[in-house]
Motif scaffolding. Structure first.
Motif, PDB file in Angstrom:
ATOM      1  N   LEU A  47       0.824  -1.196   0.000  1.00  0.00           N
ATOM      2  CA  LEU A  47       0.000   0.000   0.000  1.00  0.00           C
ATOM      3  C   LEU A  47       0.859   1.248   0.000  1.00  0.00           C
ATOM      4  O   LEU A  47       2.005   1.228   0.456  1.00  0.00           O
ATOM      5  N   GLU A  48       0.285   2.338  -0.514  1.00  0.00           N
ATOM      6  CA  GLU A  48       0.961   3.627  -0.402  1.00  0.00           C
ATOM      7  C   GLU A  48       1.063   4.010   1.070  1.00  0.00           C
ATOM      8  O   GLU A  48       0.210   3.655   1.879  1.00  0.00           O
ATOM      9  N   LYS A  49       2.123   4.765   1.402  1.00  0.00           N
ATOM     10  CA  LYS A  49       2.251   5.240   2.773  1.00  0.00           C
ATOM     11  C   LYS A  49       1.134   6.234   3.064  1.00  0.00           C
ATOM     12  O   LYS A  49       0.783   7.054   2.224  1.00  0.00           O
ATOM     13  N   SER A  50       0.585   6.148   4.252  1.00  0.00           N
ATOM     14  CA  SER A  50      -0.481   7.064   4.642  1.00  0.00           C
ATOM     15  C   SER A  50      -0.333   7.422   6.108  1.00  0.00           C
ATOM     16  O   SER A  50       0.409   6.765   6.857  1.00  0.00           O
ATOM     17  N   ALA A  51      -1.035   8.439   6.521  1.00  0.00           N
ATOM     18  CA  ALA A  51      -0.975   8.873   7.911  1.00  0.00           C
ATOM     19  C   ALA A  51      -1.518   7.786   8.826  1.00  0.00           C
ATOM     20  O   ALA A  51      -2.419   7.031   8.436  1.00  0.00           O
ATOM     21  N   PRO A  52      -0.987   7.663  10.032  1.00  0.00           N
ATOM     22  CA  PRO A  52      -1.499   6.672  10.979  1.00  0.00           C
ATOM     23  C   PRO A  52      -2.983   6.901  11.279  1.00  0.00           C
ATOM     24  O   PRO A  52      -3.511   7.994  11.061  1.00  0.00           O
ATOM     25  N   GLN A  53      -3.624   5.872  11.759  1.00  0.00           N
ATOM     26  CA  GLN A  53      -5.038   5.992  12.102  1.00  0.00           C
ATOM     27  C   GLN A  53      -5.225   7.001  13.221  1.00  0.00           C
ATOM     28  O   GLN A  53      -4.556   6.950  14.255  1.00  0.00           O
ATOM     29  N   GLY A  54      -6.138   7.941  13.014  1.00  0.00           N
ATOM     30  CA  GLY A  54      -6.400   8.964  14.003  1.00  0.00           C
ATOM     31  C   GLY A  54      -7.128   8.414  15.213  1.00  0.00           C
ATOM     32  O   GLY A  54      -7.806   7.387  15.145  1.00  0.00           O
ATOM     33  N   ALA A  55      -6.997   9.118  16.322  1.00  0.00           N
ATOM     34  CA  ALA A  55      -7.593   8.666  17.574  1.00  0.00           C
ATOM     35  C   ALA A  55      -9.101   8.509  17.467  1.00  0.00           C
ATOM     36  O   ALA A  55      -9.692   7.614  18.083  1.00  0.00           O
ATOM     37  N   ASN A  56      -9.739   9.377  16.694  1.00  0.00           N
ATOM     38  CA  ASN A  56     -11.196   9.341  16.544  1.00  0.00           C
ATOM     39  C   ASN A  56     -11.634   8.787  15.184  1.00  0.00           C
ATOM     40  O   ASN A  56     -12.797   8.911  14.809  1.00  0.00           O
ATOM     41  N   GLU A  57     -10.693   8.200  14.467  1.00  0.00           N
ATOM     42  CA  GLU A  57     -10.993   7.668  13.137  1.00  0.00           C
ATOM     43  C   GLU A  57     -11.432   6.216  13.244  1.00  0.00           C
ATOM     44  O   GLU A  57     -10.761   5.393  13.865  1.00  0.00           O
ATOM     45  N   THR A  58     -12.566   5.895  12.638  1.00  0.00           N
ATOM     46  CA  THR A  58     -13.044   4.508  12.674  1.00  0.00           C
ATOM     47  C   THR A  58     -12.166   3.626  11.795  1.00  0.00           C
ATOM     48  O   THR A  58     -11.472   4.115  10.885  1.00  0.00           O
ATOM     49  N   ASP A  59     -12.203   2.337  12.068  1.00  0.00           N
ATOM     50  CA  ASP A  59     -11.471   1.398  11.221  1.00  0.00           C
ATOM     51  C   ASP A  59     -11.928   1.511   9.772  1.00  0.00           C
ATOM     52  O   ASP A  59     -11.120   1.483   8.844  1.00  0.00           O
ATOM     53  N   ALA A  60     -13.248   1.644   9.578  1.00  0.00           N
ATOM     54  CA  ALA A  60     -13.799   1.713   8.220  1.00  0.00           C
ATOM     55  C   ALA A  60     -13.250   2.926   7.477  1.00  0.00           C
ATOM     56  O   ALA A  60     -12.866   2.830   6.306  1.00  0.00           O
ATOM     57  N   ASP A  61     -13.201   4.085   8.139  1.00  0.00           N
ATOM     58  CA  ASP A  61     -12.697   5.289   7.486  1.00  0.00           C
ATOM     59  C   ASP A  61     -11.196   5.198   7.234  1.00  0.00           C
ATOM     60  O   ASP A  61     -10.693   5.681   6.209  1.00  0.00           O
ATOM     61  N   TYR A  62     -10.482   4.576   8.165  1.00  0.00           N
ATOM     62  CA  TYR A  62      -9.045   4.393   7.972  1.00  0.00           C
ATOM     63  C   TYR A  62      -8.767   3.492   6.769  1.00  0.00           C
ATOM     64  O   TYR A  62      -7.958   3.807   5.898  1.00  0.00           O
ATOM     65  N   TYR A  63      -9.458   2.369   6.710  1.00  0.00           N
ATOM     66  CA  TYR A  63      -9.268   1.459   5.586  1.00  0.00           C
ATOM     67  C   TYR A  63      -9.653   2.123   4.266  1.00  0.00           C
ATOM     68  O   TYR A  63      -8.990   1.926   3.235  1.00  0.00           O
ATOM     69  N   ALA A  64     -10.699   2.914   4.284  1.00  0.00           N
ATOM     70  CA  ALA A  64     -11.222   3.500   3.043  1.00  0.00           C
ATOM     71  C   ALA A  64     -10.211   4.416   2.368  1.00  0.00           C
ATOM     72  O   ALA A  64     -10.262   4.591   1.145  1.00  0.00           O
ATOM     73  N   ARG A  65      -9.311   5.013   3.122  1.00  0.00           N
ATOM     74  CA  ARG A  65      -8.343   5.927   2.503  1.00  0.00           C
ATOM     75  C   ARG A  65      -7.029   5.241   2.105  1.00  0.00           C
ATOM     76  O   ARG A  65      -6.114   5.894   1.597  1.00  0.00           O
ATOM     77  N   GLN A  66      -6.943   3.938   2.284  1.00  0.00           N
ATOM     78  CA  GLN A  66      -5.749   3.214   1.864  1.00  0.00           C
ATOM     79  C   GLN A  66      -5.769   2.989   0.351  1.00  0.00           C
ATOM     80  O   GLN A  66      -6.814   2.737  -0.240  1.00  0.00           O
ATOM     81  N   GLN A  67      -4.603   3.070  -0.271  1.00  0.00           N
ATOM     82  CA  GLN A  67      -4.471   2.879  -1.716  1.00  0.00           C
ATOM     83  C   GLN A  67      -3.345   1.890  -2.006  1.00  0.00           C
ATOM     84  O   GLN A  67      -2.305   1.909  -1.333  1.00  0.00           O
ATOM     85  N   VAL A  68      -3.544   1.029  -2.999  1.00  0.00           N
ATOM     86  CA  VAL A  68      -2.459   0.118  -3.368  1.00  0.00           C
ATOM     87  C   VAL A  68      -1.294   0.929  -3.924  1.00  0.00           C
ATOM     88  O   VAL A  68      -1.488   1.991  -4.520  1.00  0.00           O
ATOM     89  N   ALA A  69      -0.099   0.425  -3.723  1.00  0.00           N
ATOM     90  CA  ALA A  69       1.090   1.167  -4.131  1.00  0.00           C
ATOM     91  C   ALA A  69       1.171   1.337  -5.644  1.00  0.00           C
ATOM     92  O   ALA A  69       1.580   2.383  -6.127  1.00  0.00           O
ATOM     93  N   SER A  70       0.769   0.313  -6.381  1.00  0.00           N
ATOM     94  CA  SER A  70       0.831   0.407  -7.837  1.00  0.00           C
ATOM     95  C   SER A  70      -0.022  -0.679  -8.471  1.00  0.00           C
ATOM     96  O   SER A  70      -0.351  -1.682  -7.833  1.00  0.00           O
ATOM     97  N   ARG A  71      -0.356  -0.471  -9.733  1.00  0.00           N
ATOM     98  CA  ARG A  71      -1.082  -1.496 -10.470  1.00  0.00           C
ATOM     99  C   ARG A  71      -0.236  -2.754 -10.635  1.00  0.00           C
ATOM    100  O   ARG A  71      -0.772  -3.864 -10.651  1.00  0.00           O
ATOM    101  N   ALA A  72       1.053  -2.576 -10.738  1.00  0.00           N
ATOM    102  CA  ALA A  72       1.931  -3.734 -10.888  1.00  0.00           C
ATOM    103  C   ALA A  72       1.884  -4.615  -9.644  1.00  0.00           C
ATOM    104  O   ALA A  72       1.901  -5.852  -9.744  1.00  0.00           O
ATOM    105  N   ASP A  73       1.824  -3.992  -8.457  1.00  0.00           N
ATOM    106  CA  ASP A  73       1.741  -4.763  -7.211  1.00  0.00           C
ATOM    107  C   ASP A  73       0.439  -5.546  -7.149  1.00  0.00           C
ATOM    108  O   ASP A  73       0.414  -6.709  -6.724  1.00  0.00           O
ATOM    109  N   TYR A  74      -0.643  -4.919  -7.579  1.00  0.00           N
ATOM    110  CA  TYR A  74      -1.935  -5.611  -7.599  1.00  0.00           C
ATOM    111  C   TYR A  74      -1.883  -6.782  -8.588  1.00  0.00           C
ATOM    112  O   TYR A  74      -2.320  -7.888  -8.290  1.00  0.00           O
ATOM    113  N   GLY A  75      -1.317  -6.509  -9.756  1.00  0.00           N
ATOM    114  CA  GLY A  75      -1.213  -7.542 -10.776  1.00  0.00           C
ATOM    115  C   GLY A  75      -0.372  -8.720 -10.344  1.00  0.00           C
ATOM    116  O   GLY A  75      -0.639  -9.859 -10.758  1.00  0.00           O
ATOM    117  N   GLU A  76       0.636  -8.479  -9.495  1.00  0.00           N
ATOM    118  CA  GLU A  76       1.485  -9.565  -9.019  1.00  0.00           C
ATOM    119  C   GLU A  76       0.672 -10.588  -8.235  1.00  0.00           C
ATOM    120  O   GLU A  76       0.869 -11.805  -8.380  1.00  0.00           O
TER     121      GLU A  76
END
Length: 399
Positions: free
Chosen positions: A268-297
């Protein structure tokens, strides 16, 4: 060949997989899979779109318990999904969590081992636990007195549920934390073979007992007959090593590589740590795969190691309370991701989709099947409205 007769699994499945492997690549991206994928699903008997009852029907009954699986079966789900673990004395059971604290009263019965993994308990010890009362406390609007005292189920008990009643769903089995259970893939093969769920022939269930069925009319045609097909069992895992072991043990049984992001999974791309008041769902939702090549692997690994498809996580955009957001994760089924999987001639079975609007969204992207906590919602959305309501079924079961 009639679906009510034994099936030569190995030959049909081998032909289906060979057809998928030899087919031509997709043309322009579309909302439907390539013909080769549809042909593979048809040959295996996997309905499209596939409705996979995630831990049974955990919206309306305690997950992975008898009423949850009875509901999923009689509502008309194509598969009963379960997380496979093994007891200290070698029995195969269904439980999602690594420990027992969330869904049982283990802290009251075995306080000194409350945080211990399932593998440290015998089946007799696990059968002493109450696996239903927690649901009544967590969801009082769906609580029922009959849920109190429900038991953890063995794989054999879930198989019996699948075989009972007028509908005959398949089994969709995940090897859960397989590193904790060395050799569990071989144990699973032995069980499925001994139970006639895999092998040269498959049991027709013509003599199966039907005491759990609400429907007493034996002439009523079954709405679901996946249990009679070559795709009656689908194996799933997040772990590459377990996929390899499953392929070695059961090369002719369909397999799905589940997808996740992060350490040990898709980068995954680097992202800010989960905030104290951030739900797991919202934290996961902002995660992005690092690249299409990584997904394809990961897609290539799945295809090269025997999988017929992948199971990506999804973001749940529709809300109807906390339950649906518990199962909202990172977006691994974006349009380009579904297209890429289909270009690799892989089916896409996405988890975990509970709302009608989300089912529409992901189906329009071309997703072939859905893990869902609300099988009645999914079935209705796909034009398969259950003949009986959840309340009527639960009341008929005595819950």
């Amino acid at each position: 060949m009639s679906s009510h007769h034994p099936i030569a699994r190995a030959s049909l499945l081998t032909l289906a997989i060979a057809a998928a492997l030899s087919s031509t690549p997709l043309q322009a991206a579309d909302t439907k899979p390539a013909p080769s994928l549809s042909q593979t699903s048809a040959a295996l008997g996997i309905p499209e779109p596939t409705v996979i009852a995630h831990r049974g029907d955990p919206f309306n009954a305690p997950e992975s318990t008898r009423p949850a699986y009875l509901l999923a079966r009689d509502l008309g789900a194509d598969y009963l999904e379960l997380d496979l673990q093994r007891t200290k004395d070698g029995q195969l059971i269904a439980l999602h969590d690594n420990t027992l604290t969330r869904t049982t009263n283990v802290a009251d019965v075995f306080p000194e081992r409350a945080e211990a993994p399932v593998s440290q308990f015998t089946l007799a010890e696990l059968k002493q636990l109450d696996a239903g009362s927690w649901f009544n406390k967590a969801y009082p609007d769906r609580a029922r007195p009959g849920f109190k005292g429900l038991k953890i189920l063995t794989l054999d008990e879930i198989r019996a549920i699948a075989e009972g009643g007028p509908n005959h769903p398949g089994l969709y089995i995940e090897t859960k934390v397989p590193a904790q259970f060395p050799g569990i893939e071989q144990d699973l093969k032995r069980y499925l073979k001994d139970s006639d769920w895999i092998g040269a022939t498959a049991r027709s269930h013509s003599g199966s007992e039907r005491q759990d069925s609400v429907h007493q009319d034996r002439e009523r045609p079954s709405a679901v007959n996946v249990g009679y097909t070559p795709g009656r069992v689908i194996l799933q895992t997040f772990e590459k090593k377990s996929l390899d072991a499953l392929q070695q043990q059961m090369p002719n049984v369909p397999k799905i590589l589940l997808l996740w992001g992060g350490e040990g999974s898709i980068p995954l791309e680097k992202s800010a740590p989960q905030g104290a008041n951030e739900t797991d769902a919202d934290y996961y939702a902002r995660q992005q795969v690092a690249s299409r090549a990584d997904y394809g692997e990961w897609l290539r690994y799945a295809k090269d190691h025997g999988a017929i498809g992948v199971g990506p996580s999804t973001v749940q955009h529709a809300h109807d309370g906390i339950f649906s957001r518990q199962f909202s994760y990172m977006e691994l089924a974006a349009p380009w991701m579904v297209d890429m999987a289909h270009e690799h001639h892989l089916l896409v079975h996405a988890y975990t989709v509970d709302q009608s609007t989300d089912l529409d969204t992901y189906r329009q992207r071309g997703v072939d099947g859905f893990f869902t906590n609300r099988p009645a919602v999914a079935l209705k959305r796909f034009g398969r409205t259950p003949a009986q309501s959840v309340n009527d079924l639960l009341s008929a079961y005595g819950y």
